[in-house]
Enzyme design. Structure first.
Site, short mmCIF file in Angstrom:
data_model
loop_
_atom_site.label_atom_id
_atom_site.label_comp_id
_atom_site.label_asym_id
_atom_site.label_seq_id
_atom_site.Cartn_x
_atom_site.Cartn_y
_atom_site.Cartn_z
CG ASN A 255 -29.36 -32.97 -4.46
OD1 ASN A 255 -28.80 -32.57 -5.48
ND2 ASN A 255 -28.78 -33.79 -3.61
CG HIS B 113 -24.83 -33.60 -9.47
ND1 HIS B 113 -26.17 -33.46 -9.25
CD2 HIS B 113 -24.28 -33.86 -8.26
CE1 HIS B 113 -26.43 -33.63 -7.96
NE2 HIS B 113 -25.31 -33.88 -7.33
CE1 TYR C 211 -19.95 -28.95 -3.66
CE2 TYR C 211 -20.97 -28.65 -5.79
CZ TYR C 211 -20.96 -29.25 -4.55
OH TYR C 211 -21.93 -30.14 -4.20
CG HIS D 143 -18.18 -22.87 -4.88
ND1 HIS D 143 -18.31 -23.77 -3.86
CD2 HIS D 143 -17.14 -22.08 -4.52
CE1 HIS D 143 -17.41 -23.53 -2.93
NE2 HIS D 143 -16.69 -22.50 -3.29
FE1 HDE Z 1 -22.18 -31.88 -4.76
N1 HDE Z 1 -20.60 -31.87 -6.05
N2 HDE Z 1 -20.96 -32.57 -3.32
N3 HDE Z 1 -23.75 -32.08 -3.52
N4 HDE Z 1 -23.40 -31.26 -6.20
C1 HDE Z 1 -20.65 -31.51 -7.34
O1 HDE Z 1 -19.13 -30.08 -8.39
C2 HDE Z 1 -19.62 -32.59 -3.35
C3 HDE Z 1 -23.71 -32.48 -2.22
C4 HDE Z 1 -24.71 -30.95 -6.08
O2 HDE Z 1 -25.18 -28.64 -12.02
C5 HDE Z 1 -19.30 -31.41 -7.96
O3 HDE Z 1 -19.10 -28.88 -10.29
C6 HDE Z 1 -19.09 -33.01 -2.08
C7 HDE Z 1 -24.96 -32.21 -1.56
C8 HDE Z 1 -25.25 -30.53 -7.35
O4 HDE Z 1 -23.00 -28.38 -12.09
C9 HDE Z 1 -18.34 -31.71 -6.81
C10 HDE Z 1 -20.17 -33.25 -1.28
C11 HDE Z 1 -25.74 -31.65 -2.52
C12 HDE Z 1 -24.18 -30.58 -8.23
C13 HDE Z 1 -19.31 -31.99 -5.69
C14 HDE Z 1 -21.33 -32.96 -2.06
C15 HDE Z 1 -24.98 -31.58 -3.72
C16 HDE Z 1 -23.04 -31.03 -7.48
C17 HDE Z 1 -19.11 -32.23 -9.20
C18 HDE Z 1 -20.17 -33.74 0.15
C19 HDE Z 1 -27.19 -31.20 -2.37
C20 HDE Z 1 -24.20 -30.28 -9.71
C21 HDE Z 1 -19.04 -31.22 -10.35
C22 HDE Z 1 -19.68 -32.78 1.06
C23 HDE Z 1 -27.31 -30.05 -1.52
C24 HDE Z 1 -23.98 -28.83 -10.00
C25 HDE Z 1 -19.11 -29.93 -9.73
C26 HDE Z 1 -24.06 -28.59 -11.49
C27 HDE Z 1 -21.77 -31.18 -8.02
C28 HDE Z 1 -18.87 -32.31 -4.47
C29 HDE Z 1 -22.63 -33.14 -1.53
C30 HDE Z 1 -25.55 -31.04 -4.92
C31 HDE Z 1 -17.32 -32.81 -7.06
C32 HDE Z 1 -17.62 -33.15 -1.73
C33 HDE Z 1 -25.30 -32.48 -0.10
C34 HDE Z 1 -26.68 -30.12 -7.66
O5 HDE Z 1 -17.56 -30.59 -6.49
#
Ligand code: HDE
Length: 710
Positions: free
Chosen positions: A160, A87, A374, A351
């Site tokens: 999402n 993202h 997060y 988060h």
């Molecule tokens: Fe994320 N995801 N994600 N994700 N995600 C990040 O956090 C992570 C997942 C989502 O506009 C990171 O600040 C793991 C699902 C959005 O700043 C990080 C897993 C969904 C955004 C991270 C998931 C998301 C992130 C990268 C599996 C939909 C952007 C930078 C367990 C519900 C937020 C940050 C923004 C961002 C980890 C799965 C949505 C690395 C470990 C499922 C919208 O922390």
């Protein structure tokens, strides 16, 4: 020059001609006066000359002693922070959330309790796989993250634009992401699923099949961030004042309807304007056409949860709206652009673990992993544990605790007490059992509770039925687009056995889909045999999943492009502009030259864009206002020919003056013109044009022009 007010030979900032005037050494000096602030170093020392480094003699070496210059360059050298690992590319906006139908019976969260109550929000929409500088229009899931600054703390809904996910367990995320990102040896492709590593991984991960159908659909190429649905994905809990818990799925619905582009448009938009979505969001807000979404919940209890064909803790599944309807709770309006992209959009730290009293988690193993991830990521991305102090992340309600110090601490916390309990600081912060957050005492994982196990429950084992349900719920054009998307993606996969495995999975999803794709890529008879762990079943289709099926006839928030030549009839043009504005749409004038055109009346028409930089893919519908003379040069202009050919191929409604007709011949479409091509010479035809354009695309045309869609 006559007007300039010179001070010691330098030009005054207030003078508009200042940019034209060079000072000594070729640089423009702009000096402060009483009304203008003096430029300083970061230590507040006023800078006398911001154009020249300190040197030993005018032509001698620069001096290390030049603290102002070194400070400026050092700052510049460190102006980038690590981008988000996923993202990374996002666009944000401020706004508010307003309750329309309070739900105190479901939750004690104060921001959802009262009709009319408003809460400040910051939303960030993102692509997943590309870097921060990647284009806006890859085939990719879009992040839909909203921070609610509630009066009981920040609630982040980090979702999402697709309601399901690829994986069921967080432990697979660090495998999924490297499979889609650029391949590590070669450093490409940037933000594309169409390559071997992604399909290799996916073809070995049956749980991803439902999501894969969704990402091959038009949902991953949205027309605008303003026209996307959003989903919290996981099952969450709402907990009311009596401590009663209800399961919920969170939903966002754009009030101007959802819309997507056609793949060929996406490819062309990415080249013509890589910032297409970011610009669209920014411009809409700047113009006062504020993007708006309804916020709703699907609420259900334990008993209903037990009756579903799938496990509510499995993030690869949806609950069809036909089974549990969406109850609208409020609306979000984005009405303010960030003033500083870095400080706000880039430094925003979302988060899913940021919840407030009345909202709680379930044991969805994907959500549970996110709850760790997060905060962890922000520590390296934002350089330490104090990122909550950044203005964009700070709660708007009082925030007091006993945490101190750490890198880049901004708060200057007074006093000797940084522990609790204490008796030395009677006014210090204390627990509040009544108002504080209490975790719902859930009993989950029946049978297995208490045992430490590393397993995937049997209730997560059906990987194909909802994928089939999704495909069968699509309209004919949407099904065609899914077939085309698979064919495109698999054609980019170099390793044949990976393509075969994907075809094997598709056969389990839907035989007709597998057949269409293998025919399209010329791989008939080459499917791998896949034995599913659990055989798929036929579920009732869910019509609410089809974007085309539920598209509203509207032009709200849409943009129509008018290609105008010298000598064109301005009355017709203005009639169209008026009619569009009444519908909440906007007319953009595209002229052969940015200097504009002279209309038939002699009036000069200012252009918004030049033809060379404004292909028709930028617009939802188009019109051509040409005079008999004015059309002539366009007949030899490839940008003009492409403009019309593409608009037609992308199933757009095309309005035109009769003199524009020859352009259709040049574009090779003269024999195919249909009811979506409307002559605008009579006043009544404007109404006809508006009605046709409200239907957004001429779907019937697609079968005739399908080569532009593959
Ligand atoms: Fe994320 N995801 N994600 N994700 N995600 C990040 O956090 C992570 C997942 C989502 O506009 C990171 O600040 C793991 C699902 C959005 O700043 C990080 C897993 C969904 C955004 C991270 C998931 C998301 C992130 C990268 C599996 C939909 C952007 C930078 C367990 C519900 C937020 C940050 C923004 C961002 C980890 C799965 C949505 C690395 C470990 C499922 C919208 O922390």
């Amino acid at each position: 020059m006559a007007k300039t007010n010179k001070t010691k030979g330098f030009e005054k900032l207030a003078d508009p001609e200042k940019y034209l005037v060079a000072g000594p050494g070729g640089a423009t000096h702009q000096t402060a006066d009483a009304a203008q602030a003096s430029l300083t170093t970061n230590q507040g020392v006023i800078v006398a000359d911001n154009q020249n480094a300190l040197k030993s003699g005018g032509r001698g070496p620069s001096l290390l002693e030049d603290f102002a210059s070194r400070e400026k360059i050092t700052h510049f050298d460190h102006e980038r922070i690590p981008e988000r690992i996923v993202h990374a590319r996002g666009s944000g906006a401020h706004g508010y959330f307003e309750v329309t139908n309070p739900i105190p019976h479901l939750t004690r969260a104060s921001f959802l309790a009262e009709k009319g109550k408003k809460t400040e929000v910051f939303a960030r929409f993102s692509t997943v796989a590309g870097g921060a500088g990647a284009g806006d229009m890859p085939r990719d899931v879009r992040g839909f993250a909203v921070k609610f600054y509630t009066d009981e703390g920040n609630f982040d809904l980090v979702g999402n634009n697709i309601p399901v996910f690829f994986i069921q367990d967080a432990i697979k995320f660090p495998d999924l992401v490297p499979s889609v990102k650029m391949e590590p040896d070669r450093g490409y492709p940037q933000d594309a699923t169409a390559h071997d590593t992604f399909w290799d991984f996916i073809s070995l991960l049956p749980e991803s099949m439902n999501m894969v159908l969704w990402i091959m659909s038009d949902r991953t190429i949205p027309r605008s961030l303003r026209m996307m649905e959003g989903f919290g994905i996981h099952t969450f809990r709402l907990v009311n004042a009596d401590g009663k818990s209800t399961f919920v799925k969170f939903h966002w619905r754009p009030t101007i309807g959802s819309a997507s582009v056609i793949w060929d448009e996406a490819v062309k938009i990415n080249g013509a304007d890589p910032d297409f979505h970011r610009r669209d969001l920014h411009e809409a807000i700047a113009k006062g056409a504020f993007p708006e979404w309804e916020f709703g919940v699907q609420a259900f209890d334990e008993e209903q949860a037990a009756s579903f064909d799938f496990d509510i803790l499995d993030a690869t599944k949806i609950i069809p709206e036909e089974v549990i309807p969406i109850e609208v709770v409020g609306r979000m309006v984005l009405d303010r652009n960030p003033v500083n992209f870095f400080a706000e959009t880039e430094q925003a730290a979302f988060h899913p673990g940021h919840v407030v009293p009345g909202i709680d988690f379930t044991s969805d193993p994907l959500l549970q992993g996110r709850l760790f991830s997060y905060t962890d990521t922000q520590i390296s991305r934002l350089g330490g544990a104090n990122f909550h102090e950044l203005p964009i992340n700070r709660p708007r309600c009082p925030m007091r605790n006993l945490q101190r110090d750490g890198m880049r601490r901004m708060d200057v916390n007074p006093g000797r007490v940084a522990y609790e309990p204490n008796s030395l600081d009677p006014s210090g912060p204390r627990e509040n059992p009544k108002r504080g957050f209490r975790t719902f005492a859930a009993q989950e994982g029946e049978g297995e509770t208490g045992q430490k196990l590393r397993l995937r429950p049997e209730s997560f084992a059906d990987h194909y039925s909802q994928a089939r349900q999704f495909y069968r719920s699509m309209s004919a054009p949407e099904q065609r687009h899914i077939q085309n998307a698979f064919a495109f993606e698999l054609s980019k996969v170099e390793t044949p056995v990976i393509r075969s495995r994907v075809l094997g999975h598709l056969a389990l999803v839907e035989e007709a889909l597998a057949h269409a794709v293998e025919t399209a890529i010329g791989m008939e008879g080459q499917r791998a045999e896949i034995t599913p762990y659990q055989a798929p079943i036929d579920l009732e289709p869910s019509p609410a999943l089809s974007l085309v099926g539920k598209a509203k006839p509207t032009l709200k928030g849409r943009k129509v492009g008018a290609l105008v030549t010298d000598g064109a009839d301005g009355d017709r043009l203005e009639a169209l502009r008026d009619a569009l504005e009444k519908e909440g749409a906007e007319l953009a004038i595209v002229a052969p030259k940015i200097g504009g055109v002279d209309l038939k009346s002699g009036k000069h028409l200012v252009a918004d864009m030049a033809l060379s930089g404004a292909p028709s893919v930028f617009f939802d519908a188009v019109a051509i206002f040409a005079s008999a003379e004015g059309i002539k040069p366009l007949l030899k202009n490839s940008a003009a020919i492409d403009w019309v050919r593409d608009a037609f191929g992308h199933l757009k409604v095309i309005g035109h003056s009769s003199s524009a007709q020859p352009l259709f011949g040049k574009a090779g479409i003269a024999d195919d013109l249909d009811e979506g091509v409307i002559e605008l010479d009579a006043r009544s035809s404007v109404g006809q044009y508006i009605e046709a354009a409200k239907r957004q695309r001429v779907w019937d045309r697609e079968a005739r022009v399908s080569e532009s869609d593959a």
